[in-house]
Design an enzyme around this catalytic site. Sequence first.
Site, mmCIF file in Angstrom:
data_model
loop_
_atom_site.group_PDB
_atom_site.id
_atom_site.type_symbol
_atom_site.label_atom_id
_atom_site.label_comp_id
_atom_site.label_asym_id
_atom_site.label_seq_id
_atom_site.Cartn_x
_atom_site.Cartn_y
_atom_site.Cartn_z
ATOM 1 C CD GLU A 131 -2.510 0.977 2.460
ATOM 2 O OE1 GLU A 131 -3.189 0.236 2.467
ATOM 3 O OE2 GLU A 131 -3.271 2.405 2.429
ATOM 4 C CB THR A 170 -6.135 2.194 4.814
ATOM 5 O OG1 THR A 170 -5.294 0.963 4.654
ATOM 6 C CG2 THR A 170 -6.463 3.347 3.501
ATOM 7 C CB CYS A 200 -9.840 2.655 6.201
ATOM 8 S SG CYS A 200 -9.602 0.793 6.991
ATOM 9 C CB SER A 229 -0.169 -3.764 7.607
ATOM 10 O OG SER A 229 -0.255 -2.628 8.345
HETATM 11 O O1 0JX Z 1 -1.532 -6.186 4.697
HETATM 12 P P1 0JX Z 1 -2.839 -5.263 5.475
HETATM 13 O O2 0JX Z 1 -3.568 -4.722 6.281
HETATM 14 O O3 0JX Z 1 -2.552 -3.946 4.157
HETATM 15 O O4 0JX Z 1 -3.256 -5.783 4.233
HETATM 16 P P2 0JX Z 1 -4.744 -6.923 4.113
HETATM 17 O O5 0JX Z 1 -3.693 -7.623 6.020
HETATM 18 O O6 0JX Z 1 -4.422 -7.617 2.827
HETATM 19 O O7 0JX Z 1 -6.192 -6.698 4.362
HETATM 20 C C1 0JX Z 1 -6.796 -6.017 3.644
HETATM 21 C C2 0JX Z 1 -6.196 -5.348 2.766
HETATM 22 C C3 0JX Z 1 -6.221 -3.483 2.945
HETATM 23 C C4 0JX Z 1 -5.702 -2.716 2.579
HETATM 24 O O8 0JX Z 1 -6.572 -1.620 3.270
HETATM 25 FE FE1 SF4 Z 2 -7.986 -1.675 3.908
HETATM 26 FE FE2 SF4 Z 2 -9.776 -0.760 5.588
HETATM 27 FE FE3 SF4 Z 2 -10.497 -0.667 2.291
HETATM 28 FE FE4 SF4 Z 2 -10.268 -2.938 4.196
HETATM 29 S S1 SF4 Z 2 -11.244 -0.977 4.112
HETATM 30 S S2 SF4 Z 2 -9.320 -2.579 2.013
HETATM 31 S S3 SF4 Z 2 -9.088 -2.480 6.021
HETATM 32 S S4 SF4 Z 2 -8.906 0.661 2.991
#
Ligand code: 0JX
Ligand code: SF4
Length: 316
Positions: A131, A170, A200, A229
Amino acid sequence: MTLPPLTLYLAAPRGFCAGVDRAIKIVEMALEKWGAPVFVRHEIVHNKFVVDGLRDKGAVFVETLDECPDDRPVIFSAHGVPKAVPAAAAKRQMVYVDATCPLVSKVHIEAQRHADNGLQMVMIGHAGHPETVGTMGQLPDGEVLLVETVADVANVTPRDAERLAFVTQTTLSVDDTIDIVTALKQRFPAIIGPHKEDICYATTNRQEAVKAMAPKCDAMLVVGAPNSSNSKRLVEVGTKAGCGYSQLVQRAADIDWRALEGITSMGITAGASAPEVLINEVIDAFKDRYDVTVEMVETAIENVEFKVPRVLRETA
Ligand code: 0JX
Ligand code: SF4
Protein backbone atom coordinates in the site's frame (compact mmCIF):
# COMPACT_ATOMS: atom_id res chain seq x y z
CA MET A 1 -14.24 -35.98 30.88
CA THR A 2 -14.95 -32.54 32.32
CA LEU A 3 -13.38 -29.73 30.38
CA PRO A 4 -11.93 -26.67 32.14
CA PRO A 5 -14.16 -23.58 31.94
CA LEU A 6 -13.13 -20.79 29.57
CA THR A 7 -14.74 -17.43 28.85
CA LEU A 8 -14.11 -16.75 25.19
CA TYR A 9 -14.43 -13.08 24.31
CA LEU A 10 -15.11 -12.42 20.65
CA ALA A 11 -14.29 -8.96 19.36
CA ALA A 12 -16.76 -7.22 17.07
CA PRO A 13 -16.11 -5.93 14.51
CA ARG A 14 -13.49 -8.48 13.38
CA GLY A 15 -12.53 -10.10 10.11
CA PHE A 16 -13.46 -9.04 6.59
CA CYS A 17 -13.88 -5.35 5.80
CA ALA A 18 -15.79 -3.91 2.84
CA GLY A 19 -12.61 -3.47 0.76
CA VAL A 20 -11.60 -7.11 1.19
CA ASP A 21 -15.08 -8.35 0.44
CA ARG A 22 -15.12 -6.32 -2.76
CA ALA A 23 -11.61 -7.38 -3.84
CA ILE A 24 -12.39 -11.09 -3.47
CA LYS A 25 -15.70 -10.63 -5.33
CA ILE A 26 -13.82 -8.91 -8.15
CA VAL A 27 -11.57 -11.96 -8.66
CA GLU A 28 -14.52 -14.37 -8.47
CA MET A 29 -16.61 -12.32 -10.92
CA ALA A 30 -13.67 -11.89 -13.30
CA LEU A 31 -13.22 -15.67 -13.36
CA GLU A 32 -16.93 -16.05 -14.15
CA LYS A 33 -16.81 -13.40 -16.87
CA TRP A 34 -13.56 -14.28 -18.62
CA GLY A 35 -12.88 -17.86 -17.45
CA ALA A 36 -9.50 -19.08 -16.19
CA PRO A 37 -6.78 -18.03 -16.03
CA VAL A 38 -7.26 -14.57 -14.58
CA PHE A 39 -4.00 -13.03 -13.34
CA VAL A 40 -3.83 -11.21 -10.01
CA ARG A 41 -0.95 -8.86 -9.28
CA HIS A 42 0.08 -9.53 -5.66
CA GLU A 43 -2.05 -11.49 -3.13
CA ILE A 44 -5.54 -10.02 -3.64
CA VAL A 45 -5.62 -9.68 0.17
CA HIS A 46 -2.97 -10.90 2.60
CA ASN A 47 -4.42 -14.30 3.41
CA LYS A 48 -3.10 -17.65 2.23
CA PHE A 49 -6.46 -19.41 2.64
CA VAL A 50 -8.21 -16.82 0.45
CA VAL A 51 -5.41 -16.88 -2.15
CA ASP A 52 -5.31 -20.70 -2.27
CA GLY A 53 -9.10 -20.82 -2.71
CA LEU A 54 -9.00 -18.41 -5.64
CA ARG A 55 -6.02 -20.21 -7.16
CA ASP A 56 -8.09 -23.41 -7.12
CA LYS A 57 -10.74 -21.56 -9.15
CA GLY A 58 -8.20 -20.48 -11.77
CA ALA A 59 -6.59 -17.27 -10.49
CA VAL A 60 -2.84 -16.98 -11.09
CA PHE A 61 -1.00 -14.84 -8.54
CA VAL A 62 2.09 -12.93 -9.68
CA GLU A 63 4.13 -10.09 -8.18
CA THR A 64 4.73 -8.02 -11.31
CA LEU A 65 2.80 -7.14 -14.43
CA ASP A 66 5.73 -8.45 -16.50
CA GLU A 67 4.73 -11.97 -15.48
CA CYS A 68 1.28 -11.58 -17.11
CA PRO A 69 0.53 -12.32 -20.76
CA ASP A 70 -1.00 -9.50 -22.84
CA ASP A 71 -4.12 -11.48 -23.67
CA ARG A 72 -5.45 -12.41 -20.21
CA PRO A 73 -7.21 -10.12 -17.72
CA VAL A 74 -5.23 -8.90 -14.71
CA ILE A 75 -6.54 -7.66 -11.37
CA PHE A 76 -4.66 -5.28 -9.06
CA SER A 77 -4.81 -6.17 -5.36
CA ALA A 78 -6.82 -4.36 -2.65
CA HIS A 79 -3.64 -2.60 -1.44
CA GLY A 80 -3.33 -0.43 -4.53
CA VAL A 81 -0.63 -0.01 -7.16
CA PRO A 82 1.75 2.74 -8.33
CA LYS A 83 0.43 4.77 -11.28
CA ALA A 84 2.99 3.12 -13.53
CA VAL A 85 1.19 -0.24 -13.25
CA PRO A 86 -2.18 0.60 -14.89
CA ALA A 87 -0.24 2.79 -17.33
CA ALA A 88 1.87 -0.21 -18.39
CA ALA A 89 -1.23 -2.42 -18.66
CA ALA A 90 -2.97 0.17 -20.85
CA LYS A 91 0.12 0.46 -23.06
CA ARG A 92 0.03 -3.31 -23.60
CA GLN A 93 -3.74 -3.05 -24.28
CA MET A 94 -4.44 -5.50 -21.46
CA VAL A 95 -7.83 -5.91 -19.83
CA TYR A 96 -7.33 -4.91 -16.20
CA VAL A 97 -9.60 -4.49 -13.19
CA ASP A 98 -8.46 -2.42 -10.25
CA ALA A 99 -9.45 -4.02 -6.91
CA THR A 100 -7.75 -1.23 -4.92
CA CYS A 101 -10.00 -0.48 -1.93
CA PRO A 102 -11.89 2.79 -2.56
CA LEU A 103 -10.51 4.05 0.77
CA VAL A 104 -6.96 3.52 -0.51
CA SER A 105 -7.85 5.19 -3.84
CA LYS A 106 -9.11 8.16 -1.82
CA VAL A 107 -5.61 8.53 -0.32
CA HIS A 108 -4.08 8.29 -3.81
CA ILE A 109 -6.32 11.15 -4.95
CA GLU A 110 -5.40 13.19 -1.86
CA ALA A 111 -1.68 12.75 -2.56
CA GLN A 112 -2.12 13.82 -6.19
CA ARG A 113 -4.22 16.84 -5.18
CA HIS A 114 -1.58 18.06 -2.72
CA ALA A 115 1.13 17.63 -5.34
CA ASP A 116 -1.00 19.55 -7.88
CA ASN A 117 -1.18 22.36 -5.32
CA GLY A 118 2.61 22.46 -5.20
CA LEU A 119 3.01 20.71 -1.84
CA GLN A 120 5.64 18.09 -1.17
CA MET A 121 4.23 14.88 0.30
CA VAL A 122 5.16 13.00 3.46
CA MET A 123 3.84 9.44 3.61
CA ILE A 124 3.39 7.83 7.02
CA GLY A 125 3.60 4.10 6.40
CA HIS A 126 5.72 0.96 6.42
CA ALA A 127 8.61 0.80 3.94
CA GLY A 128 8.06 -1.85 1.29
CA HIS A 129 4.42 -2.53 2.18
CA PRO A 130 2.44 -2.72 -1.09
CA GLU A 131 0.00 0.00 0.00
CA THR A 132 2.84 2.39 0.84
CA VAL A 133 4.58 1.52 -2.43
CA GLY A 134 1.30 2.15 -4.28
CA THR A 135 0.53 5.47 -2.60
CA MET A 136 4.08 6.78 -2.97
CA GLY A 137 3.94 5.60 -6.57
CA GLN A 138 1.13 8.06 -7.34
CA LEU A 139 3.89 10.65 -7.64
CA PRO A 140 7.25 10.51 -9.40
CA ASP A 141 10.09 8.55 -7.76
CA GLY A 142 11.78 10.44 -4.94
CA GLU A 143 8.95 12.98 -4.59
CA VAL A 144 7.38 11.47 -1.46
CA LEU A 145 9.23 11.45 1.87
CA LEU A 146 8.56 8.29 3.90
CA VAL A 147 8.15 8.44 7.67
CA GLU A 148 7.77 5.18 9.61
CA THR A 149 8.37 6.29 13.20
CA VAL A 150 8.41 9.38 15.44
CA ALA A 151 12.24 9.21 15.29
CA ASP A 152 12.12 9.47 11.46
CA VAL A 153 10.44 12.89 11.72
CA ALA A 154 13.76 14.45 12.81
CA ASN A 155 15.34 13.32 9.52
CA VAL A 156 12.71 14.72 7.15
CA THR A 157 14.40 17.21 4.83
CA PRO A 158 11.71 18.90 2.70
CA ARG A 159 12.40 21.28 -0.16
CA ASP A 160 10.33 23.93 1.63
CA ALA A 161 9.08 23.41 5.21
CA GLU A 162 6.17 25.79 4.50
CA ARG A 163 4.83 23.69 1.61
CA LEU A 164 4.29 20.19 2.98
CA ALA A 165 1.35 17.78 3.26
CA PHE A 166 1.00 14.27 4.65
CA VAL A 167 -0.99 11.13 3.93
CA THR A 168 -0.94 7.78 5.73
CA GLN A 169 -1.31 4.08 5.10
CA THR A 170 -4.86 2.96 5.98
CA THR A 171 -3.85 0.04 8.23
CA LEU A 172 -1.57 1.66 10.82
CA SER A 173 -1.83 1.73 14.60
CA VAL A 174 -4.16 4.64 15.39
CA ASP A 175 -2.22 5.56 18.54
CA ASP A 176 1.27 5.33 17.02
CA THR A 177 0.09 7.45 14.09
CA ILE A 178 -1.26 10.18 16.39
CA ASP A 179 2.26 10.43 17.86
CA ILE A 180 3.88 10.65 14.42
CA VAL A 181 1.39 13.29 13.21
CA THR A 182 1.95 15.29 16.41
CA ALA A 183 5.72 15.19 15.88
CA LEU A 184 5.33 16.25 12.23
CA LYS A 185 3.08 19.17 13.21
CA GLN A 186 5.54 20.26 15.90
CA ARG A 187 8.44 20.29 13.46
CA PHE A 188 6.45 21.61 10.47
CA PRO A 189 3.56 23.74 11.81
CA ALA A 190 2.41 24.56 8.24
CA ILE A 191 1.97 20.90 7.22
CA ILE A 192 -1.42 20.10 5.73
CA GLY A 193 -3.19 16.76 6.13
CA PRO A 194 -6.45 14.95 6.68
CA HIS A 195 -8.53 15.78 9.78
CA LYS A 196 -6.65 13.07 11.74
CA GLU A 197 -4.95 10.55 9.42
CA ASP A 198 -6.06 8.22 6.60
CA ILE A 199 -6.55 5.11 8.73
CA CYS A 200 -9.79 3.47 7.54
CA TYR A 201 -12.95 2.73 9.50
CA ALA A 202 -12.22 -1.02 9.56
CA THR A 203 -8.72 -0.64 11.00
CA THR A 204 -9.97 1.86 13.59
CA ASN A 205 -12.96 -0.26 14.63
CA ARG A 206 -10.96 -3.50 14.96
CA GLN A 207 -8.37 -1.74 17.14
CA GLU A 208 -11.11 -0.19 19.32
CA ALA A 209 -12.73 -3.60 19.87
CA VAL A 210 -9.35 -5.09 20.89
CA LYS A 211 -8.79 -2.24 23.36
CA ALA A 212 -12.11 -3.07 25.01
CA MET A 213 -11.50 -6.83 24.97
CA ALA A 214 -7.79 -7.17 25.83
CA PRO A 215 -7.91 -6.12 29.52
CA LYS A 216 -10.45 -8.91 30.21
CA CYS A 217 -8.29 -11.65 28.67
CA ASP A 218 -5.49 -13.87 30.01
CA ALA A 219 -4.52 -14.40 26.39
CA MET A 220 -5.58 -13.16 23.00
CA LEU A 221 -5.31 -14.51 19.45
CA VAL A 222 -5.56 -12.52 16.24
CA VAL A 223 -6.46 -14.61 13.20
CA GLY A 224 -4.44 -13.17 10.34
CA ALA A 225 -1.36 -13.49 8.17
CA PRO A 226 2.22 -12.51 9.04
CA ASN A 227 2.28 -10.11 6.06
CA SER A 228 -1.02 -8.45 7.03
CA SER A 229 -0.29 -4.98 8.41
CA ASN A 230 -3.70 -4.45 10.00
CA SER A 231 -3.62 -7.91 11.66
CA LYS A 232 -0.15 -7.33 13.13
CA ARG A 233 -1.31 -3.99 14.53
CA LEU A 234 -4.14 -5.81 16.37
CA VAL A 235 -1.58 -8.04 18.12
CA GLU A 236 0.36 -4.94 19.27
CA VAL A 237 -2.81 -3.13 20.38
CA GLY A 238 -3.75 -6.20 22.45
CA THR A 239 -0.41 -6.16 24.25
CA LYS A 240 -0.52 -2.40 24.83
CA ALA A 241 -4.08 -2.63 26.15
CA GLY A 242 -2.94 -5.01 28.88
CA CYS A 243 -3.20 -8.56 27.58
CA GLY A 244 -0.09 -10.47 28.64
CA TYR A 245 -0.15 -12.91 25.72
CA SER A 246 -1.21 -11.60 22.32
CA GLN A 247 -0.36 -13.71 19.27
CA LEU A 248 -1.05 -13.94 15.56
CA VAL A 249 -2.30 -17.27 14.18
CA GLN A 250 -3.15 -18.09 10.60
CA ARG A 251 -5.45 -20.92 11.66
CA ALA A 252 -6.17 -23.40 14.48
CA ALA A 253 -3.10 -25.54 13.75
CA ASP A 254 -0.86 -22.60 14.75
CA ILE A 255 -2.22 -22.32 18.31
CA ASP A 256 0.46 -22.94 20.95
CA TRP A 257 -1.66 -24.81 23.50
CA ARG A 258 1.19 -25.15 26.01
CA ALA A 259 1.53 -21.37 26.19
CA LEU A 260 -2.19 -21.18 27.01
CA GLU A 261 -2.08 -23.62 29.95
CA GLY A 262 -4.02 -22.36 32.97
CA ILE A 263 -5.96 -19.59 31.22
CA THR A 264 -9.61 -18.97 32.14
CA SER A 265 -10.32 -16.16 29.69
CA MET A 266 -9.40 -15.83 26.05
CA GLY A 267 -9.91 -13.11 23.45
CA ILE A 268 -10.29 -13.74 19.73
CA THR A 269 -10.31 -11.28 16.88
CA ALA A 270 -9.27 -11.30 13.23
CA GLY A 271 -7.65 -8.95 10.77
CA ALA A 272 -9.58 -7.46 7.86
CA SER A 273 -8.28 -10.11 5.46
CA ALA A 274 -9.10 -13.19 7.61
CA PRO A 275 -12.18 -15.17 6.56
CA GLU A 276 -14.85 -16.11 9.12
CA VAL A 277 -14.30 -19.83 8.38
CA LEU A 278 -10.81 -19.59 9.93
CA ILE A 279 -12.15 -17.68 12.95
CA ASN A 280 -14.73 -20.44 13.46
CA GLU A 281 -12.02 -23.08 13.11
CA VAL A 282 -10.10 -21.39 15.95
CA ILE A 283 -13.23 -21.09 18.13
CA ASP A 284 -14.04 -24.78 17.52
CA ALA A 285 -10.50 -25.77 18.56
CA PHE A 286 -11.15 -24.07 21.93
CA LYS A 287 -14.53 -25.78 22.23
CA ASP A 288 -12.78 -29.14 21.82
CA ARG A 289 -10.52 -28.43 24.80
CA TYR A 290 -12.57 -26.20 27.10
CA ASP A 291 -16.08 -25.74 28.40
CA VAL A 292 -16.52 -22.49 26.48
CA THR A 293 -18.84 -19.59 27.26
CA VAL A 294 -18.79 -17.10 24.39
CA GLU A 295 -19.18 -13.40 25.14
CA MET A 296 -19.20 -10.69 22.49
CA VAL A 297 -17.26 -7.47 22.99
CA GLU A 298 -18.94 -5.22 20.45
CA THR A 299 -17.74 -1.64 20.13
CA ALA A 300 -19.17 -0.72 16.71
CA ILE A 301 -21.60 -1.92 14.07
CA GLU A 302 -20.41 -1.77 10.48
CA ASN A 303 -22.58 -1.50 7.41
CA VAL A 304 -20.11 -0.34 4.77
CA GLU A 305 -20.33 -1.93 1.32
CA PHE A 306 -18.46 -1.12 -1.87
CA LYS A 307 -19.71 -1.86 -5.39
CA VAL A 308 -17.54 -3.85 -7.77
CA PRO A 309 -16.38 -1.98 -10.92
CA ARG A 310 -18.99 -1.53 -13.64
CA VAL A 311 -17.25 -3.82 -16.12
CA LEU A 312 -18.08 -6.74 -13.80
CA ARG A 313 -21.54 -5.55 -12.75
CA GLU A 314 -22.68 -5.45 -16.37
CA THR A 315 -22.49 -9.24 -16.71
CA ALA A 316 -24.04 -10.00 -13.30
O1 0JX B 1 -1.34 -5.65 5.02
P1 0JX B 1 -2.69 -4.99 5.01
O2 0JX B 1 -3.31 -4.89 6.33
O3 0JX B 1 -2.61 -3.67 4.32
O4 0JX B 1 -3.59 -5.85 4.03
P2 0JX B 1 -4.56 -7.09 4.24
O5 0JX B 1 -4.19 -7.92 5.40
O6 0JX B 1 -4.63 -7.78 2.93
O7 0JX B 1 -5.94 -6.38 4.59
C1 0JX B 1 -6.87 -6.02 3.65
C2 0JX B 1 -6.40 -5.04 2.62
C3 0JX B 1 -6.17 -3.71 3.22
C4 0JX B 1 -5.91 -2.65 2.46
O8 0JX B 1 -5.94 -1.46 3.03
FE1 SF4 C 1 -7.96 -1.70 3.64
FE2 SF4 C 1 -9.69 -0.45 5.21
FE3 SF4 C 1 -10.22 -0.78 2.62
FE4 SF4 C 1 -10.29 -2.83 4.28
S1 SF4 C 1 -11.67 -1.04 4.29
S2 SF4 C 1 -9.34 -2.81 2.28
S3 SF4 C 1 -8.61 -2.38 5.66
S4 SF4 C 1 -8.61 0.46 3.48
